[in-house]
Design a protein around this motif. Structure first.
Motif, short mmCIF file in Angstrom:
data_model
loop_
_atom_site.label_atom_id
_atom_site.label_comp_id
_atom_site.label_asym_id
_atom_site.label_seq_id
_atom_site.Cartn_x
_atom_site.Cartn_y
_atom_site.Cartn_z
N ALA A 133 0.82 -1.21 0.00
CA ALA A 133 0.00 0.00 0.00
C ALA A 133 0.86 1.26 0.00
O ALA A 133 0.41 2.32 -0.46
CB ALA A 133 -0.93 0.00 1.22
N GLN A 134 2.08 1.16 0.51
CA GLN A 134 3.01 2.28 0.50
C GLN A 134 3.81 2.38 -0.80
O GLN A 134 4.66 3.26 -0.94
CB GLN A 134 3.98 2.15 1.69
N GLY A 135 3.54 1.46 -1.72
CA GLY A 135 4.22 1.51 -3.02
C GLY A 135 5.48 0.69 -3.11
O GLY A 135 6.15 0.70 -4.16
N TYR A 136 5.84 -0.03 -2.05
CA TYR A 136 7.04 -0.87 -2.09
C TYR A 136 6.80 -2.09 -2.97
O TYR A 136 5.72 -2.68 -2.95
CB TYR A 136 7.42 -1.34 -0.70
N ARG A 137 7.83 -2.48 -3.72
CA ARG A 137 7.82 -3.75 -4.44
C ARG A 137 8.53 -4.76 -3.55
O ARG A 137 9.75 -4.70 -3.36
CB ARG A 137 8.51 -3.60 -5.80
N VAL A 138 7.75 -5.67 -2.98
CA VAL A 138 8.23 -6.54 -1.90
C VAL A 138 8.25 -7.99 -2.36
O VAL A 138 7.33 -8.46 -3.05
CB VAL A 138 7.32 -6.41 -0.66
N GLY A 139 9.30 -8.72 -1.97
CA GLY A 139 9.36 -10.16 -2.16
C GLY A 139 9.49 -10.87 -0.83
O GLY A 139 9.81 -10.24 0.20
N VAL A 140 9.25 -12.17 -0.84
CA VAL A 140 9.29 -12.97 0.40
C VAL A 140 10.21 -14.16 0.19
O VAL A 140 10.19 -14.80 -0.87
CB VAL A 140 7.88 -13.48 0.78
N ILE A 141 11.04 -14.43 1.18
CA ILE A 141 11.85 -15.64 1.18
C ILE A 141 11.46 -16.49 2.38
O ILE A 141 11.02 -15.98 3.41
CB ILE A 141 13.36 -15.34 1.22
N SER A 142 11.58 -17.81 2.22
CA SER A 142 11.14 -18.73 3.26
C SER A 142 11.94 -20.02 3.18
O SER A 142 12.48 -20.37 2.12
CB SER A 142 9.65 -19.04 3.08
N ARG A 143 12.01 -20.71 4.29
CA ARG A 143 12.65 -22.03 4.32
C ARG A 143 11.86 -23.02 3.47
O ARG A 143 12.43 -23.96 2.90
CB ARG A 143 12.73 -22.50 5.77
N GLY A 144 10.54 -22.84 3.39
CA GLY A 144 9.73 -23.80 2.64
C GLY A 144 9.58 -25.11 3.39
O GLY A 144 9.65 -26.19 2.81
N TYR A 145 9.31 -25.00 4.70
CA TYR A 145 9.22 -26.19 5.54
C TYR A 145 8.17 -27.15 5.00
O TYR A 145 7.06 -26.76 4.67
CB TYR A 145 8.89 -25.81 6.98
N GLY A 146 8.55 -28.42 4.90
CA GLY A 146 7.64 -29.44 4.41
C GLY A 146 7.70 -29.66 2.92
O GLY A 146 7.13 -30.63 2.41
N GLY A 147 8.37 -28.76 2.19
CA GLY A 147 8.48 -28.90 0.75
C GLY A 147 9.62 -29.82 0.36
O GLY A 147 10.59 -30.00 1.10
N SER A 148 9.51 -30.40 -0.82
CA SER A 148 10.50 -31.36 -1.29
C SER A 148 11.52 -30.77 -2.25
O SER A 148 12.47 -31.45 -2.64
CB SER A 148 9.79 -32.54 -1.98
N ALA A 149 11.31 -29.51 -2.67
CA ALA A 149 12.18 -28.91 -3.68
C ALA A 149 13.60 -28.79 -3.15
O ALA A 149 13.84 -28.39 -2.00
CB ALA A 149 11.64 -27.54 -4.08
N GLU A 150 14.57 -29.14 -4.00
CA GLU A 150 15.98 -29.01 -3.66
C GLU A 150 16.48 -27.63 -4.08
O GLU A 150 15.97 -27.03 -5.03
CB GLU A 150 16.79 -30.10 -4.36
N GLY A 151 17.50 -27.15 -3.39
CA GLY A 151 18.05 -25.85 -3.76
C GLY A 151 17.05 -24.74 -3.52
O GLY A 151 16.36 -24.71 -2.51
N CYS A 152 16.93 -23.82 -4.47
CA CYS A 152 16.01 -22.69 -4.37
C CYS A 152 14.93 -22.81 -5.44
O CYS A 152 15.22 -23.23 -6.55
CB CYS A 152 16.75 -21.36 -4.53
N SER A 153 13.72 -22.45 -5.07
CA SER A 153 12.60 -22.51 -6.01
C SER A 153 11.76 -21.25 -5.90
O SER A 153 11.55 -20.73 -4.80
CB SER A 153 11.70 -23.72 -5.73
#
Length: 341
Positions: A83-103
């Motif tokens: 709402a303030q106009g920021y372009r925001v991204g999110v990073i997470s551990r991805g707990y429970g996911g099976s993907a290797e490396g980064c996705s």
């Protein structure tokens, strides 16, 4: 109905109230604290290097194990910053996911691949989300794919010392700091003296549950929407939830604190049969009896259930309104670094 049993129940009680078990585990807690302090010291003294990223990072986390409200807080921060106009991204551990490396998370991703909470965050906010055990690598992958990103939120990661952070948001619920001891003698994942960056405290509770000054958040159920409509992006309606009063319904929740969800449903006047499930339950099979007519679930459960899998059962997704005090948003924006001209 699943209830914590045996050692799990004893530990949860000891973590909140103390007792002989907590006393017996104090040496292990002291060892855990020593290792944590050593790791933090290595970074503080420069023997291990904190990474450098081209954008500020806000880490949302909690000191206590179990769900305290990190995901609702992350979603609120996204709404506030967008709402303030920021372009925001999110990073997470991805707990429970099976993907290797980064996705990178997309609408085509599954919770089994990237984790339920990252998928929920992406579906609810539309923000770019990257998952990976290495938070710094996940941040770099997201910034490479979305170079216009101005700010990152890390969903958890307080103890990921290599990750730089401009600000940490500490989330507490009614449990506060429990018995105040470190794992496994208590529920704390770190010593409060380890963090040096600016911090904001948010209480996902009616009143402050620790001596730390902070801001309160009001949580309430927003309404219900059928599973098919939820996947189609349609909003929940308060009237739909109210219409379930007086009807036999089963409430299922794969949360760290499922009773919180059940209590909120009861406060809405619903007579429910409860089905608590393990946190991050995968829904590989339907957990309710085959003759169940109506089921209420959370959004965290919904991301693991496609409409075509539920058969004749009427599944309603109950959504949450999470509303921190206005002072929280003002304090957060005041502590953010100046945006580049």
């Amino acid at each position: 109905m699943r209830k914590p049993g045996g050692l799990e129940a004893a530990l949860q009680s000891a973590w909140l109230h103390g007792g002989l078990l907590a006393q017996a585990l104090r040496p292990l807690g002291a060892l855990f604290g020593l290792i944590s302090q050593l790791r933090a010291a290595l970074y503080r003294l420069g023997w291990c290097k904190t990474a450098t990223l081209p954008v500020p990072v806000i880490v949302v986390g909690n000191w206590i194990v179990g769900g305290a409200g990190k995901t609702p807080t992350t979603l609120h921060l996204l709404q506030l910053l967008q709402a303030q106009g920021y372009r925001v991204g999110v990073i997470s551990r991805g707990y429970g996911g099976s993907a290797e490396g980064c996705s990178l998370v997309s609408r085509a991703s599954t919770a089994a691949e990237v984790g339920d909470e990252p998928l929920l965050i992406h579906l609810r906010s539309g923000a770019p989300v990257a998952v990976g055990r290495n938070r710094v690598a996940a941040a770099e992958a997201l910034l490479s794919a979305y170079p216009q990103t101005e700010l990152l939120i890390s969903d958890d990661g307080l103890q990921h010392w290599r990750l730089p952070r401009a600000l940490s948001v500490l989330v507490f619920d009614e449990r506060g700091m429990g018995n105040g001891r470190l794992l496994p003698a208590g529920p704390l994942r770190q010593n409060r003296r380890l963090s040096a960056e600016p911090q904001l405290v948010l209480y996902n509770a009616p009143v402050a549950s620790t001596p730390l000054p902070g801001h309160l958040a009001d949580r309430r159920l927003a309404g219900a929407v059928t599973l098919a409509d939820w996947w189609a992006g349609r909003p929940a309606q308060a009237e739909a939830l109210a219409a379930l009063r007086g009807k036999p319904v089963l409430a299922a929740a794969g949360l760290a604190q499922p009773e919180r969800f059940f209590s909120m449903l009861r406060e809405q006047g619903l007579a429910i049969q409860t089905l608590p499930l393990p946190d991050h339950h995968d829904y590989a099979d339907m957990p309710w009896p085959a003759n169940t007519a109506t089921v209420l679930i959370t959004e965290k459960d919904a991301v693991k259930l496609r409409p075509e899998r539920i058969g004749h059962v009427l599944v309603w997704v109950v959504t949450l309104d999470f509303l921190p005090e206005e002072s929280f948003g003002l304090a957060l924006l005041a502590q953010l670094p100046s945006r580049p001209a």
